[in-house]
Structures are given as structure tokens and as C-alpha cells.
Design a protein around this motif. Structure first.
Motif, PDB file in Angstrom:
ATOM      1  N   HIS A 121       0.863  -1.181   0.000  1.00  0.00           N
ATOM      2  CA  HIS A 121       0.000   0.000   0.000  1.00  0.00           C
ATOM      3  C   HIS A 121       0.890   1.218   0.000  1.00  0.00           C
ATOM      4  O   HIS A 121       1.844   1.310   0.779  1.00  0.00           O
ATOM      5  CB  HIS A 121      -0.910   0.042   1.227  1.00  0.00           C
ATOM      6  CG  HIS A 121      -1.664   1.338   1.345  1.00  0.00           C
ATOM      7  ND1 HIS A 121      -2.631   1.717   0.453  1.00  0.00           N
ATOM      8  CD2 HIS A 121      -1.550   2.367   2.238  1.00  0.00           C
ATOM      9  CE1 HIS A 121      -3.104   2.895   0.781  1.00  0.00           C
ATOM     10  NE2 HIS A 121      -2.462   3.316   1.857  1.00  0.00           N
ATOM     11  N   LEU A 122       0.590   2.157  -0.904  1.00  0.00           N
ATOM     12  CA  LEU A 122       1.357   3.389  -1.042  1.00  0.00           C
ATOM     13  C   LEU A 122       0.425   4.556  -0.762  1.00  0.00           C
ATOM     14  O   LEU A 122      -0.662   4.647  -1.342  1.00  0.00           O
ATOM     15  CB  LEU A 122       1.912   3.478  -2.468  1.00  0.00           C
ATOM     16  CG  LEU A 122       2.812   4.663  -2.813  1.00  0.00           C
ATOM     17  CD1 LEU A 122       4.145   4.561  -2.067  1.00  0.00           C
ATOM     18  CD2 LEU A 122       3.063   4.706  -4.323  1.00  0.00           C
ATOM     19  N   GLY A 123       0.829   5.460   0.139  1.00  0.00           N
ATOM     20  CA  GLY A 123      -0.033   6.593   0.468  1.00  0.00           C
ATOM     21  C   GLY A 123       0.711   7.693   1.186  1.00  0.00           C
ATOM     22  O   GLY A 123       1.886   7.543   1.562  1.00  0.00           O
ATOM     23  N   ALA A 166      -2.658  -3.232   2.467  1.00  0.00           N
ATOM     24  CA  ALA A 166      -1.544  -4.007   1.920  1.00  0.00           C
ATOM     25  C   ALA A 166      -1.856  -5.507   1.967  1.00  0.00           C
ATOM     26  O   ALA A 166      -1.549  -6.251   1.028  1.00  0.00           O
ATOM     27  CB  ALA A 166      -0.264  -3.701   2.687  1.00  0.00           C
ATOM     28  N   LEU A 167      -2.468  -5.948   3.058  1.00  0.00           N
ATOM     29  CA  LEU A 167      -2.820  -7.360   3.204  1.00  0.00           C
ATOM     30  C   LEU A 167      -3.875  -7.757   2.175  1.00  0.00           C
ATOM     31  O   LEU A 167      -3.799  -8.844   1.575  1.00  0.00           O
ATOM     32  CB  LEU A 167      -3.328  -7.618   4.622  1.00  0.00           C
ATOM     33  CG  LEU A 167      -3.608  -9.067   5.006  1.00  0.00           C
ATOM     34  CD1 LEU A 167      -2.339  -9.920   4.889  1.00  0.00           C
ATOM     35  CD2 LEU A 167      -4.154  -9.143   6.438  1.00  0.00           C
ATOM     36  N   ARG A 168      -4.836  -6.893   1.945  1.00  0.00           N
ATOM     37  CA  ARG A 168      -5.862  -7.154   0.924  1.00  0.00           C
ATOM     38  C   ARG A 168      -5.210  -7.329  -0.440  1.00  0.00           C
ATOM     39  O   ARG A 168      -5.535  -8.265  -1.185  1.00  0.00           O
ATOM     40  CB  ARG A 168      -6.858  -5.994   0.884  1.00  0.00           C
ATOM     41  CG  ARG A 168      -7.975  -6.167  -0.146  1.00  0.00           C
ATOM     42  CD  ARG A 168      -8.798  -4.889  -0.260  1.00  0.00           C
ATOM     43  NE  ARG A 168      -9.991  -5.112  -1.073  1.00  0.00           N
ATOM     44  CZ  ARG A 168     -10.026  -5.107  -2.405  1.00  0.00           C
ATOM     45  NH1 ARG A 168      -8.898  -4.908  -3.094  1.00  0.00           N
ATOM     46  NH2 ARG A 168     -11.164  -5.311  -3.050  1.00  0.00           N
ATOM     47  N   HIS A 169      -4.295  -6.429  -0.776  1.00  0.00           N
ATOM     48  CA  HIS A 169      -3.605  -6.503  -2.060  1.00  0.00           C
ATOM     49  C   HIS A 169      -2.802  -7.797  -2.187  1.00  0.00           C
ATOM     50  O   HIS A 169      -2.771  -8.420  -3.252  1.00  0.00           O
ATOM     51  CB  HIS A 169      -2.683  -5.286  -2.201  1.00  0.00           C
ATOM     52  CG  HIS A 169      -2.019  -5.183  -3.535  1.00  0.00           C
ATOM     53  ND1 HIS A 169      -0.664  -4.983  -3.680  1.00  0.00           N
ATOM     54  CD2 HIS A 169      -2.508  -5.269  -4.803  1.00  0.00           C
ATOM     55  CE1 HIS A 169      -0.358  -4.920  -4.954  1.00  0.00           C
ATOM     56  NE2 HIS A 169      -1.459  -5.096  -5.658  1.00  0.00           N
ATOM     57  N   GLY A 215     -16.171 -10.945   0.285  1.00  0.00           N
ATOM     58  CA  GLY A 215     -16.086 -11.440   1.657  1.00  0.00           C
ATOM     59  C   GLY A 215     -14.904 -10.845   2.398  1.00  0.00           C
ATOM     60  O   GLY A 215     -14.990 -10.499   3.571  1.00  0.00           O
ATOM     61  N   LEU A 216     -13.776 -10.705   1.685  1.00  0.00           N
ATOM     62  CA  LEU A 216     -12.591 -10.111   2.289  1.00  0.00           C
ATOM     63  C   LEU A 216     -12.855  -8.665   2.672  1.00  0.00           C
ATOM     64  O   LEU A 216     -12.465  -8.212   3.748  1.00  0.00           O
ATOM     65  CB  LEU A 216     -11.415 -10.197   1.314  1.00  0.00           C
ATOM     66  CG  LEU A 216     -10.084  -9.609   1.784  1.00  0.00           C
ATOM     67  CD1 LEU A 216      -9.590 -10.317   3.048  1.00  0.00           C
ATOM     68  CD2 LEU A 216      -9.036  -9.725   0.678  1.00  0.00           C
ATOM     69  N   ASP A 217     -13.542  -7.922   1.806  1.00  0.00           N
ATOM     70  CA  ASP A 217     -13.839  -6.525   2.097  1.00  0.00           C
ATOM     71  C   ASP A 217     -14.768  -6.378   3.293  1.00  0.00           C
ATOM     72  O   ASP A 217     -14.664  -5.416   4.060  1.00  0.00           O
ATOM     73  CB  ASP A 217     -14.450  -5.845   0.870  1.00  0.00           C
ATOM     74  CG  ASP A 217     -13.428  -5.585  -0.208  1.00  0.00           C
ATOM     75  OD1 ASP A 217     -12.216  -5.584   0.095  1.00  0.00           O
ATOM     76  OD2 ASP A 217     -13.828  -5.366  -1.375  1.00  0.00           O
TER      77      ASP A 217
END
Length: 234
Positions: free
Chosen positions: A60-62, A74-77, A227-229
């Protein structure tokens, strides 16, 4: 063999891919601009790294300071399969995905989040805090250094640590024109086509991606995105 030592002084032997993932944050040495070409700012990068292969699994970049939310994104990605359009100009594909058995982070506040612990529990992930004084898993810091020297150093707005601090900052401010979105695109290209395709000094003749693929004990399950979201948003 990679060995992690946890905050509770337990030892984890890393024997295969998607067994242990590490998560770390870093501020990047590059100035970015907003969509109007103004307001130069340093971004933060959160990485998810597979301990067995050293593959970068997701990120994750922010501009916001690292937090538990950065870790969630980041974990989702990292968990989901990844697809990118032609604008990324990729030579290969980012084929890594799955759910780790163990997620390791340091003992800072964002990694101690109760919400992070709950999400890992829902996903069936054993969450562990690293003992950074004892752990042999500190290669994340080396990856951030590699990103700075191998990737960012060639981009406009890079803050060169070899130049006097104020001079380097002045040069970076004058040259900066990349937006967060543009850096994100270039970072994906770097990870997919360069970093994950490189031979790792500890891996013999395999690239990081080859080691990840050959080191899978089972085929990763494709997680349901909706489901992950739900897990991450609740």
C-alpha cells in the motif's frame, strides 16, 4: 532456513511459501506532487513480503502515516489475485496471492491494533509480533533500501542521501513532478518485472518468483473479494 523469533521469544521455522508473511512500513526518499502539480510530499510504503521466497506479495502506497488501516490495505492486495491494465506496460504478471498461515509485524502501535488481531483471526491467520532484536527476519529493511537505491534513485524528486541534506532536498523539490498514482504504476512495474524476477543471494539459482511457486505446499485458495472486504470494513 529462515527463522523468525517472536516477541514472546518463540521460534518459527520458515519451510515453504505462504507460511509466513512479514509486514513493514517505510517513508520513501522521493518527493511527490498532488494532482495539481503542487504540494510536494514524501509518501509511505507498506510492504507484505513472503519470508520463504522474499517475494513482495502486496503493498500500500499513500501519504498518510502508517497505521493499521495501511496494513489492512496491503494485506488485501497481497491476498487477492492481481490484474493490471495495459497502462502498466508489464512484461510479466504478478501471480502471487493467497492467505498466509502467519503474519509477522514489529511491536509498534499500529501492529498492536486489536482490530488487526480480529481480522487475522477471521481470516485464519496466526498473527505474531516480531522480536526485532533477535529476529533473523529483518530482510524487510534491506528490501526498502533496495527500493530506494535500485528504483527510486532513477526517478525525479529522489532525495539523494549522498548529497548534503539541504542541497539534496532543494534539487528534489525542483525536479519533483510524479504523482502518487504515477509512482504506484511504476512501483508495480518494478516489483513485477524486476524485483520478483531477480535471483536472491540466499536462493541459489531460482528467482524470487520461481522460489515462491516451487515452495507452495498447496495451491493457494482464491479468496472471495467481497467477503474479504466485509472483514476489512467491519
Amino acid at each position: 532456513m529462515m527463522i523468525h523469533k517472536t516477541f514472546e521469544r518463540q521460534t518459527v521455522n520458515v519451510d515453504y511459501s505462504n507460511q509466513v508473511w512479514q509486514c513493514d512500513h517505510s517513508k520513501l526518499d522521493i518527493l511527490l506532487v498532488d494532482k495539481h502539480g503542487e504540494s510536494v510530499t514524501l509518501p509511505y510504503l507498506t510492504l507484505i513480503i513472503d519470508s520463504y521466497s522474499r517475494c513482495i506479495m502486496g503493498f500500500h502506497l499513500g501519504f498518510d502515516r502508517p497505521s493499521s488501516h495501511s496494513i489492512f490495505l496491503a494485506l488485501r492486495h497481497a491476498i487477492l489475485p492481481k490484474q493490471y491494465g495495459k497502462e502498466y506496460q508489464l512484461n510479466g504478471e504478478w501471480v502471487t496471492y493467497g492467505v498466509p498461515e502467519i503474519l509477522c509485524g514489529d511491536a509498534s502501535r499500529d501492529f498492536r491494533s486489536q482490530r488487526l488481531g480480529q481480522i487475522c483471526l477471521q481470516l485464519g491467520i496466526n498473527y505474531r509480533l516480531r522480536d526485532d532484536h533477535l529476529s533473523q527476519g529483518g530482510f524487510a529493511e534491506r528490501i526498502f533500501r533496495r527500493i530506494n537505491t535500485e528504483f527510486l534513485a532513477a526517478l525525479p524528486g529522489y532525495i539523494n542521501s549522498n548529497i548534503q541534506a539541504q542541497s539534496s532536498l532543494n534539487i528534489a523539490e525542483e525536479e519533483a513532478y510524479l504523482t502518487l498514482q504515477e509512482l504506484n504504476l511504476r512501483l508495480v512495474r518494478y516489483i513485477v518485472d524486476i524485483y520478483n524476477q531477480q535471483l536472491d543471494a540466499t536462493q541459489g539459482t531460482q528467482t524470487r518468483l520461481q522460489r515462491w511457486e516451487s515452495g507452495l505446499s498447496t495451491q493457494p485458495v482464491i479468496f472471495n473479494e467481497q467477503g474479504l472486504d466485509i472483514y476489512l470494513q467491519n
